[in-house]
Design a protein around this motif. Structure first.
Motif, PDB file in Angstrom:
ATOM      1  N   ASN A 154      22.504  48.028  54.275  1.00 56.67           N
ATOM      2  CA  ASN A 154      23.604  47.750  53.366  1.00 56.67           C
ATOM      3  C   ASN A 154      24.165  49.066  52.849  1.00 56.67           C
ATOM      4  OD1 ASN A 154      23.737  44.661  52.779  1.00 56.67           O
ATOM      5  ND2 ASN A 154      21.560  45.167  52.830  1.00 56.67           N
ATOM      6  N   ASP A 206      24.746  50.069  49.929  1.00 58.26           N
ATOM      7  CA  ASP A 206      24.151  50.593  48.706  1.00 58.26           C
ATOM      8  C   ASP A 206      22.633  50.772  48.801  1.00 58.26           C
ATOM      9  OD1 ASP A 206      26.684  50.649  47.429  1.00 58.26           O
ATOM     10  OD2 ASP A 206      26.546  48.494  47.099  1.00 58.26           O
ATOM     11  N   GLN A 229      33.870  54.233  46.486  1.00 60.00           N
ATOM     12  CA  GLN A 229      32.957  53.281  47.114  1.00 60.00           C
ATOM     13  C   GLN A 229      32.453  53.814  48.456  1.00 60.00           C
ATOM     14  OE1 GLN A 229      31.780  50.480  45.859  1.00 60.00           O
ATOM     15  NE2 GLN A 229      33.060  50.403  44.009  1.00 60.00           N
ATOM     16  N   LYS A 264      30.006  43.734  52.043  1.00 60.31           N
ATOM     17  CA  LYS A 264      30.701  44.462  50.988  1.00 60.31           C
ATOM     18  C   LYS A 264      32.086  44.907  51.456  1.00 60.31           C
ATOM     19  CE  LYS A 264      30.533  48.749  48.294  1.00 60.31           C
ATOM     20  NZ  LYS A 264      29.749  49.975  47.975  1.00 60.31           N
ATOM     21  N   ASN A 312      34.366  41.787  51.623  1.00 59.55           N
ATOM     22  CA  ASN A 312      34.682  41.149  50.349  1.00 59.55           C
ATOM     23  C   ASN A 312      35.491  42.042  49.418  1.00 59.55           C
ATOM     24  OD1 ASN A 312      33.262  38.942  51.261  1.00 59.55           O
ATOM     25  ND2 ASN A 312      31.459  39.306  49.993  1.00 59.55           N
ATOM     26  N   LEU A 313      35.102  43.296  49.314  1.00 63.46           N
ATOM     27  CA  LEU A 313      35.764  44.187  48.373  1.00 63.46           C
ATOM     28  C   LEU A 313      37.176  44.551  48.829  1.00 63.46           C
ATOM     29  CD1 LEU A 313      34.887  45.371  45.661  1.00 63.46           C
ATOM     30  CD2 LEU A 313      34.240  47.471  46.858  1.00 63.46           C
TER      31      LEU A 313
END
Length: 320
Positions: free
Chosen positions: A133, A135, A229, A292, A295-296
């Motif tokens: 992932n 993060d 990000q 992520k 979606n983001l």
């Protein structure tokens, strides 16, 4: 919003594709940074030529009026590095050179810095059923991955200290028209109809088509949610080595002559030949979760694996 973009690495595999898309869409103005005696294939593109890319490179004059930096230039991962100190060599370009450019960009009022990093920041592989992932805690293994991680860390610190936004993109293996290295070797083997002992590999690997990576980079130029990000990027369709070879053979319109040799046999043979890295890439898994990113940013890979492989195969056959 139209931006003035400075693109480094404009003659590279990824940078060249980004430049081509920006130039033809004409939604933004772009200046291409090239090194040494390199030459761009396309004409009518403003260029900046630099001699070296390190902590001493002066960028101030070239940053005037720039809104966004897309930084794809790097000392890339090499299989048989001849440097006495590979980590120092990677740091000189990938860390010191990157942060030098970023500091000068922030001082010049650049709004956003998009950094093309690497999945090697996450690590070298995943177990079946798991995925990296964006993060996750970094776990780089080799000097290249370590240098990319250190550049990311420096960029995040700079974003905290200045008004410049940073976007980090970590691609998995990138393929597409003009791809080199192991992917090109694979196509050559398949195109010649050579029997390959890779018919029983049940791993799972994420790949990203060049067009999909470029599309994400361009999405990040203006998207407000991209600021500061880190994103992972793939095609969203994971394949085993056996599945990839079968699909590639189909794209080349060649039979896939894949012999079902167990992975433990391949790994043993590779160990005897000192090719453990190759067996890891053939038999090991490396999956990423792009939830992520989806979606983001509201982003979906626009090109399917089959479409991308077809384009890659066509380019390969046209340039034989």
């Amino acid at each position: 919003m139209q931006n003035s973009i400075l693109l480094t690495g404009a003659t590279g595999f990824v940078g060249g594709a980004i430049l081509n898309r920006l130039h033809h869409e004409k939604k933004h103005s772009v200046v291409a940074v090239i090194r040494g005696d390199s030459h761009l294939q396309m004409q009518n593109v403003p260029t900046v030529r630099i001699g070296t890319f390190d902590s001493d490179t002066q960028w101030k004059e070239n940053l005037v009026g720039s809104d966004v930096i897309i930084h794809s230039a790097a000392r890339v991962h090499v299989m048989n590095d001849t440097e006495a100190n590979p980590l120092a060599a990677f740091r000189k370009v990938n860390v010191e050179g990157t942060l030098n450019l970023a500091r000068q960009a922030a001082a010049s009022g650049v709004r956003r810095f998009i950094f093309i990093s690497s999945i090697k920041v996450n690590g070298e592989g995943t177990t079946l059923g798991t995925a990296y992932n964006a993060d996750d805690a970094p776990a780089p293994v080799d000097p290249y991955g370590i240098s990319k991680m250190e550049a990311e860390q420096g960029l995040r610190k700079l974003a905290e200290e200045t008004t410049m936004e940073v976007v980090i993109i970590r691609p998995v293996l990138v393929y597409g028209p003009g791809v080199k290295a192991n992917f090109l070797s694979m196509m050559r083997w398949l195109n010649k109809g050579i029997p390959l002992p890779f018919g029983a590999i049940y791993n799972s690997r994420s790949l990203v088509a060049l067009d999909n990576l470029v599309d994400l980079v361009l999405t990040c130029i203006n998207h407000p949610a991209a600021a500061n990000q880190t994103f992972l990027v793939s095609d969203g369709e994971d394949l085993s080595t056996t599945e990839l070879l079968s699909k590639m053979a189909n794209a080349l319109h060649k039979p896939a002559r894949l012999i079902p040799v167990p992975c433990w046999v391949l790994q043993g043979g590779a160990a005897l030949l000192g090719k453990n890295g190759l067996s890891q890439r053939l038999c090991g898994s490396l999956r990423v979760d792009i939830t992520k990113t989806r979606n983001l940013l509201g982003w979906t890979p626009p090109v399917s694996v089959d479409e991308a492989l077809a384009a890659t195969a066509l380019h390969f056959q046209e340039h034989q």
